[in-house]
Design an enzyme around this catalytic site. Structure first.
Site, PDB file in Angstrom:
ATOM      1  N   LYS A  81       0.868  -1.183   0.000  1.00 21.71           N
ATOM      2  CA  LYS A  81       0.000   0.000   0.000  1.00 21.71           C
ATOM      3  C   LYS A  81       0.904   1.232   0.000  1.00 21.71           C
ATOM      4  O   LYS A  81       1.936   1.258   0.688  1.00 21.71           O
ATOM      5  CB  LYS A  81      -0.876  -0.028   1.260  1.00 21.71           C
ATOM      6  CG  LYS A  81      -1.871   1.119   1.369  1.00 21.71           C
ATOM      7  CD  LYS A  81      -2.752   0.959   2.606  1.00 21.71           C
ATOM      8  CE  LYS A  81      -3.797   2.054   2.731  1.00 21.71           C
ATOM      9  NZ  LYS A  81      -4.668   1.885   3.919  1.00 21.71           N
ATOM     10  N   SER A 156      -9.632   2.042   2.972  1.00 17.98           N
ATOM     11  CA  SER A 156      -8.747   2.769   2.108  1.00 17.98           C
ATOM     12  C   SER A 156      -7.716   1.914   1.383  1.00 17.98           C
ATOM     13  O   SER A 156      -7.093   2.391   0.443  1.00 17.98           O
ATOM     14  CB  SER A 156      -8.004   3.832   2.930  1.00 17.98           C
ATOM     15  OG  SER A 156      -7.157   3.222   3.895  1.00 17.98           O
ATOM     16  N   SER A 180      -9.775  -0.296   7.242  1.00 21.58           N
ATOM     17  CA  SER A 180      -9.217  -0.219   5.885  1.00 21.58           C
ATOM     18  C   SER A 180      -8.524  -1.464   5.365  1.00 21.58           C
ATOM     19  O   SER A 180      -8.153  -1.509   4.192  1.00 21.58           O
ATOM     20  CB  SER A 180      -8.254   0.952   5.776  1.00 21.58           C
ATOM     21  OG  SER A 180      -8.996   2.128   5.617  1.00 21.58           O
TER      22      SER A 180
HETATM   23  N1  GLN Z   1     -13.169   4.624   6.648  1.00 23.12           N
HETATM   24  C1  GLN Z   1     -12.428   4.995   7.800  1.00 23.12           C
HETATM   25  C2  GLN Z   1     -11.919   6.405   7.649  1.00 23.12           C
HETATM   26  O1  GLN Z   1     -12.172   6.971   6.654  1.00 23.12           O
HETATM   27  C3  GLN Z   1     -11.293   4.044   8.058  1.00 23.12           C
HETATM   28  C4  GLN Z   1     -10.120   4.252   7.188  1.00 23.12           C
HETATM   29  C5  GLN Z   1      -8.935   3.443   7.614  1.00 23.12           C
HETATM   30  O2  GLN Z   1      -9.066   2.429   8.291  1.00 23.12           O
HETATM   31  N2  GLN Z   1      -7.769   3.927   7.232  1.00 23.12           N
HETATM   32  O3  GLN Z   1     -11.281   6.935   8.494  1.00 23.12           O
END
Ligand code: GLN
Length: 499
Positions: A81, A156, A180
């Site tokens: 990532k 994400s 994410s």
């Molecule tokens: N959807 C959540 C956010 O926008 C989690 C994102 C994540 O785990 N990086 O913060």
């Protein structure tokens, strides 16, 4: 061993085995994946493909193996990532702020997988600074879901999950702050695990919300996740939040029967708690159905289902969306246009250099979170918002402790629905609400994983559904054991998208 014509059809474990027996070389394996990455460039899963260094790494791996190096992951491809910094390839965190940024060092997780002999194919697309659940917040364009191109891949870590689902790479790293890893794994029909907070080093992981961010693997199977996590995890003296516990032994636990287990009922003695609040209003029928069928499979394997309660589940959303932006606003203050990252071409003075660089470098969701975070931390609001959110966070952790007095693992959905359409959720709040089942474990620092258990219905027939399993702190071996036994008995993880 019987090799398919296309080695990208093999999962990580099988690729490692083919390398061990000499049935395949790392160069062959890496080349096949690079070709597939190019053929599927339209998915948008990769932000950078490291063709030359990957082939060089594969040649070196083959030479090392010929010289007697027998490391299990030697020569196996992986992708990272783009939130992990890497030497020799750009690290952008999905943001224009870091477009083209070259790090002088590797993130610890990247270094460890490199030390295990893995070959990095490139960097995967992601929501900007890991803020989002659909990958649509990437500054470099969205990612399509390989199962249904009209759908989001989740986020994400959407690029990593889509890349694994489309067989562009057998495994990829992700990070999970509030879901994410678990949510994109669920929406792309692959397996992912967010470890206990502190198990994997955060050094070199571009920070979003430091008290929540955690690295973990996304792969096709629980076995593959265990292989990767063993190599990624472990104490890092350079990360003050890294926990100094012995590196977990996961692979050895996968097939070991539980105390009361038997061959046909390997999960006998395992109590799985179903939080009442996770099966209530708001959960789509098709997701509920796939999850319930998976739970029935788990009982056939010997597990016992018990009802538990996580009464503060709904409060996880407001608590998380105060704590995470608060930490983000502080973490992202380092992007000032002076030290690194985007610098505005036009500025009259230092203040306008800061303002213009940040206005140009950050996308709208990141700006929204910085504003929220700055607000909740400001004088007069700190007590009303931030401190309250921290209190709720503690209560949510207490709810889990009470639940784990009645069960060994907790199970439920990963997300309320299967993947939605690209472009469908424009309201930020609608996105935040869809995090309801993943945020609680994050706030409590608990390990959680996502296992493919079926598909949606009607318009969602081609969109995967995931089962979430949550364990107690450092319960990774227990989680992966249950997931592996489930995968020995089912075939959802073997399905691949068309093309
Ligand atoms: N959807 C959540 C956010 O926008 C989690 C994102 C994540 O785990 N990086 O913060």
């Amino acid at each position: 061993m019987n090799l398919p014509a296309d080695p990208t059809a093999l999962d990580l474990r099988a690729q490692a085995e083919a390398l061990r027996t000499g049935a395949l070389s790392s160069v062959e394996l890496v080349q096949a994946h690079l070709e597939r990455i190019n053929a599927h460039a339209d998915l948008g899963a990769f932000l950078h493909v490291a063709t030359d260094t990957a082939l060089g790494g594969a040649r070196a791996a083959d030479a090392a193996r010929a010289a007697g190096d027998a490391r299990a992951l030697l020569g196996v491809p992986v992708a990272h990532k783009d939130v992990f910094v890497t030497v020799g390839m750009p690290s952008t965190a999905g943001s224009n702020m870091l477009s083209g940024y070259m790090s002088p060092f590797d993130a610890t997780v990247v270094r460890r997988l490199g030390d295990a002999g893995m070959v990095t194919l490139g960097k995967t697309n992601m929501d900007e600074f890991a803020m989002g659940s659909s990958n649509e917040n990437s500054a470099f364009g969205p990612v399509s879901n390989p199962w249904d191109r009209a759908a989001i891949p989740g986020g994400s870590s959407g690029g990593s999950a889509a890349a694994v689902a489309a067989r562009l790479v057998p495994a990829a790293t992700g990070t999970d702050t509030g879901g994410s890893i678990r949510q994109p794994a669920a929406m792309c029909g692959v397996t992912g695990i967010k470890p206990t907070y502190g198990l994997c080093s955060r050094l070199g992981m571009i920070a979003y919300a430091s008290s929540l961010d955690q690295a973990g693997p996304i792969a096709r199977t629980a076995w593959d996740c265990a292989m990767l996590l063993e190599a990624m995890a472990g104490f890092d003296p350079e990360d003050s939040t890294s926990v100094n516990v012995p590196a977990p032994k996961l692979l050895g636990a996968l097939d070991a029967p539980l105390a009361g287990g038997t061959g046909a009922r390997p999960l006998r003695g395992l109590r799985i708690g179903l939080p009442r609040e996770w099966f209530a209003d708001g959960l789509a029928d098709d997701v509920a159905e796939a999850v319930r069928e998976a739970l029935a499979d788990l009982t056939r394997l010997g597990a016992e289902l018990v009802e538990v309660s996580l009464p503060r589940t709904e409060l996880a959303i407001p608590a998380y969306y105060i704590v995470a932006p608060a930490e983000a606003s502080s973490n992202l203050s380092r992007f000032d246009g002076v030290r690194y990252g985007h610098r505005a071409a036009h500025a009259q003075d230092l203040a306008s250099l800061y303002a213009n660089s940040r206005a140009e470098g950050f996308g709208p969701e990141v700006k929204r979170r910085i504003l929220i975070g700055t607000y909740v931390l400001s004088h007069g609001y700190y007590d009303a918002y931030y401190l309250q959110a921290q209190r709720i966070r503690r209560l949510i952790a207490d709810d889990f402790s009470a639940a784990f007095a009645q069960c060994d693992l907790i199970a439920g959905p990963v997300a309320p629905t299967a993947a939605w359409d690209l472009g469908a959720k424009v309201d930020p709040l609608a996105n935040y609400l869809a995090d309801i089942y993943t945020l609680p474990a994050s706030l409590a620092g608990l390990p959680g994983m996502s296992v493919p258990v079926g598909f949606g219905r009607d318009a969602n027939t081609h969109r995967p559904v995931g089962l979430q399993l949550v364990g107690p702190h450092f319960g990774e071996a227990r989680l992966l054991h249950a997931a592996h036994q489930f995968q020995r008995a089912t075939d959802w993880h073997l399905r691949a998208p068309q093309s």
